[in-house]
Write a protein that holds these residues in place. Structure first.
Motif, PDB file in Angstrom:
ATOM      1  N   TYR A  83       0.696  -1.233   0.223  1.00 18.45           N
ATOM      2  CA  TYR A  83       0.100   0.086   0.007  1.00 18.45           C
ATOM      3  C   TYR A  83       0.979   1.251  -0.039  1.00 18.45           C
ATOM      4  O   TYR A  83       0.686   2.193  -0.877  1.00 18.45           O
ATOM      5  N   ARG A  87       0.870   3.598  -3.017  1.00 20.39           N
ATOM      6  CA  ARG A  87       0.458   4.902  -2.835  1.00 20.39           C
ATOM      7  C   ARG A  87       1.625   6.209  -3.286  1.00 20.39           C
ATOM      8  O   ARG A  87       1.321   7.028  -3.917  1.00 20.39           O
ATOM      9  N   LEU A 102      -7.603   6.376   5.233  1.00 22.29           N
ATOM     10  CA  LEU A 102      -8.276   5.315   5.667  1.00 22.29           C
ATOM     11  C   LEU A 102      -9.174   4.489   4.651  1.00 22.29           C
ATOM     12  O   LEU A 102      -8.818   3.466   4.488  1.00 22.29           O
ATOM     13  N   LYS A 103      -9.914   5.393   3.856  1.00 20.46           N
ATOM     14  CA  LYS A 103     -10.850   4.884   2.767  1.00 20.46           C
ATOM     15  C   LYS A 103      -9.806   4.265   1.622  1.00 20.46           C
ATOM     16  O   LYS A 103     -10.325   3.192   1.188  1.00 20.46           O
ATOM     17  N   GLU A 104      -8.886   4.971   1.568  1.00 19.00           N
ATOM     18  CA  GLU A 104      -7.783   4.330   0.389  1.00 19.00           C
ATOM     19  C   GLU A 104      -7.362   3.181   0.867  1.00 19.00           C
ATOM     20  O   GLU A 104      -7.268   2.007   0.186  1.00 19.00           O
ATOM     21  N   PHE A 105      -6.683   2.828   1.944  1.00 14.51           N
ATOM     22  CA  PHE A 105      -6.104   1.908   2.596  1.00 14.51           C
ATOM     23  C   PHE A 105      -7.271   0.620   2.624  1.00 14.51           C
ATOM     24  O   PHE A 105      -6.756  -0.443   2.267  1.00 14.51           O
ATOM     25  N   THR A 106      -8.422   1.007   3.022  1.00 13.61           N
ATOM     26  CA  THR A 106      -9.319   0.026   3.224  1.00 13.61           C
ATOM     27  C   THR A 106      -9.870  -0.661   2.034  1.00 13.61           C
ATOM     28  O   THR A 106      -9.927  -1.909   1.735  1.00 13.61           O
ATOM     29  N   ALA A 107     -10.088   0.199   0.874  1.00 14.76           N
ATOM     30  CA  ALA A 107     -10.262  -0.229  -0.472  1.00 14.76           C
ATOM     31  C   ALA A 107      -9.014  -1.045  -1.120  1.00 14.76           C
ATOM     32  O   ALA A 107      -8.916  -2.048  -1.693  1.00 14.76           O
ATOM     33  N   VAL A 109      -6.935  -2.842   0.924  1.00 17.27           N
ATOM     34  CA  VAL A 109      -6.735  -4.236   1.484  1.00 17.27           C
ATOM     35  C   VAL A 109      -7.925  -5.071   1.087  1.00 17.27           C
ATOM     36  O   VAL A 109      -7.806  -6.185   0.765  1.00 17.27           O
ATOM     37  N   GLY A 110      -9.099  -4.466   0.933  1.00 20.32           N
ATOM     38  CA  GLY A 110     -10.176  -5.068   0.091  1.00 20.32           C
ATOM     39  C   GLY A 110     -10.011  -5.608  -1.088  1.00 20.32           C
ATOM     40  O   GLY A 110     -10.348  -6.849  -1.462  1.00 20.32           O
ATOM     41  N   SER A 153      -6.126  -1.071  -8.579  1.00 23.70           N
ATOM     42  CA  SER A 153      -5.315   0.258  -7.925  1.00 23.70           C
ATOM     43  C   SER A 153      -5.552   1.179  -8.814  1.00 23.70           C
ATOM     44  O   SER A 153      -5.705   2.419  -8.191  1.00 23.70           O
ATOM     45  N   ILE A 157      -8.660   2.360  -6.497  1.00 21.54           N
ATOM     46  CA  ILE A 157      -8.148   2.795  -5.443  1.00 21.54           C
ATOM     47  C   ILE A 157      -7.344   4.058  -5.615  1.00 21.54           C
ATOM     48  O   ILE A 157      -7.676   4.976  -4.708  1.00 21.54           O
TER      49      ILE A 157
END
Length: 163
Positions: A83, A87, A102-107, A109-110, A153, A157
């Motif tokens: 990530y 990024r 956090l939204k970016e990281f969650t996406a 990981v998802g 990505s 993402i």
């Protein structure tokens, strides 16, 4: 003694050699800049691959962890590394603020979890259903997963916001 030999012997490169090297470096740099995102994705993806194996070895062999625990921990740490590198160096995300990151990281990981499930399903279908050699199946899966991770990505993402 020839001109090139004299230049090398005296420690000076001939002017034509300097011009050639400058042109070669410029050409390589231009190619890198043209394909920077894809090349950086491959470079940092390879580093993530190496990190995953090194961490697995450390946890399993040196800390004597169960192979599944070693796999899970090395995967989590590698996803965090992936990530950060994606990024920062690959997609150069401009997303700022804790909520956006956090939204970016969650996406991220998802998407990695989704492509991990995709790999398991493809492995099952190829090895158990279609009787493909597991090493060939693993290679095919890796190609599919790498491409899927890149496009997820790029298009979802780390998608640049429209202005």
């Amino acid at each position: 003694m020839g001109t090139v030999q004299k230049a090398v012997y005296s420690g000076r490169a001939p002017e034509r050699y300097d011009e050639f090297m400058k042109a070669l470096i410029k050409k390589c740099w231009d190619l890198y800049k043209k394909y920077e995102e894809g090349l950086n994705y491959l470079i940092f993806g390879f580093l993530a691959f190496v990190l995953n194996y090194v961490l697995y070895f450390v946890f399993e062999s040196l800390f004597h962890m169960h192979y599944m625990a070693a796999t899970a921990i090395s995967w989590v740490l590698t996803v965090v590394f992936a990530y950060w590198t994606n990024r920062t160096f690959v997609f150069k995300s401009k997303n700022a603020g804790a909520a956006g990151i956090l939204k970016e990281f969650t996406a991220f990981v998802g998407a990695r979890v989704a492509t991990g499930v995709l790999e398991l399903v493809l492995m099952y279908l190829m090895v158990d259903v279609a009787a493909v050699n597991s090493y060939i199946a693993k290679f095919i899966c890796q190609v599919v997963v790498i491409l899927a991770n890149y496009f997820l990505s790029k298009l979802w993402i780390f998608k640049e916001k429209e202005k």
